[in-house]
Design a protein around this motif. Structure first.
Motif, mmCIF file in Angstrom:
data_model
loop_
_atom_site.group_PDB
_atom_site.id
_atom_site.type_symbol
_atom_site.label_atom_id
_atom_site.label_comp_id
_atom_site.label_asym_id
_atom_site.label_seq_id
_atom_site.Cartn_x
_atom_site.Cartn_y
_atom_site.Cartn_z
ATOM 1 N N SER A 191 -49.372 60.168 64.274
ATOM 2 C CA SER A 191 -50.068 60.918 63.237
ATOM 3 C C SER A 191 -49.495 60.552 61.877
ATOM 4 N N CYS A 192 -50.342 60.643 60.865
ATOM 5 C CA CYS A 192 -49.911 60.372 59.496
ATOM 6 C C CYS A 192 -50.519 61.449 58.603
ATOM 7 N N ALA A 193 -49.666 62.315 58.103
ATOM 8 C CA ALA A 193 -50.112 63.396 57.231
ATOM 9 C C ALA A 193 -49.944 62.975 55.785
ATOM 10 N N GLY A 209 -54.605 52.575 56.966
ATOM 11 C CA GLY A 209 -54.289 51.657 58.049
ATOM 12 C C GLY A 209 -52.965 51.948 58.724
ATOM 13 N N TRP A 210 -52.827 51.367 59.894
ATOM 14 C CA TRP A 210 -51.560 51.370 60.631
ATOM 15 C C TRP A 210 -51.057 49.928 60.703
ATOM 16 N N PHE A 211 -49.778 49.792 60.453
ATOM 17 C CA PHE A 211 -49.118 48.502 60.501
ATOM 18 C C PHE A 211 -47.871 48.635 61.363
ATOM 19 N N ARG A 212 -47.346 47.504 61.795
ATOM 20 C CA ARG A 212 -46.108 47.552 62.564
ATOM 21 C C ARG A 212 -45.244 46.354 62.225
ATOM 22 N N TYR A 256 -43.747 51.553 63.311
ATOM 23 C CA TYR A 256 -45.143 51.698 62.922
ATOM 24 C C TYR A 256 -45.230 52.455 61.600
ATOM 25 N N TYR A 257 -46.050 51.909 60.709
ATOM 26 C CA TYR A 257 -46.204 52.475 59.374
ATOM 27 C C TYR A 257 -47.661 52.842 59.111
ATOM 28 N N CYS A 258 -47.812 53.941 58.439
ATOM 29 C CA CYS A 258 -49.106 54.353 57.926
ATOM 30 C C CYS A 258 -49.180 53.904 56.467
ATOM 31 N N ALA A 259 -50.353 53.482 56.018
ATOM 32 C CA ALA A 259 -50.489 53.030 54.641
ATOM 33 C C ALA A 259 -51.873 53.336 54.116
#
Length: 126
Positions: free
Chosen positions: A21-23, A35-38, A93-96
């Motif tokens: 999840s990304c709040a 987006g999601w990145f890793r 994993y990163y949210c952007a």
């Protein structure tokens, strides 16, 4: 000020599932690309999936059919449902997000993303 906070990472065995999840605060999910990145150790950051303001989605070939990106505009939350996890999915994993003013750059490039979360670790064991 835009803040993105990821959660949901952890350690699972191959074949397992996780939901990230990304709040967001200070940012409207409906207005641009998310987006999601890793990034795995000693590797470059790579795109996993993104969703545009119109709801269209795109996935890296390596995760197609296994990962699903979605967003809840009302909750200002981005999700990444990951299934059939493999050891090669192990990464931070990163949210952007892309600033709406830069939406014209498109969702596909890592360099287009202005705002980043701190990351959440996903470890998949064989």
């Amino acid at each position: 000020q835009v803040q993105l906070v990821e959660s949901g990472g952890g350690s699972v065995q191959a074949g397992g599932s996780l939901r990230l999840s990304c709040a967001a605060s200070g940012y409207t999910y409906s207005s641009s690309c998310m987006g999601w990145f890793r990034q795995a150790p000693r590797k470059e950051r790579e795109g996993v999936a993104h969703v545009d303001s119109d709801g269209s989605t795109s996935y890296a070939d390596s995760v197609k059919g296994r990962f699903t990106i979605s967003k809840d505009n009302a909750k200002n939350t981005l999700y990444l449902q990951m299934s059939s996890l493999k050891p090669e999915d192990t990464a931070m994993y990163y949210c952007a997000a892309i600033d709406p003013a830069d939406h014209w750059l498109g969702c596909g490039r890592v360099s287009a993303y202005n705002y980043w979360g701190q990351g959440t670790q996903v470890t998949v064991s064989s």
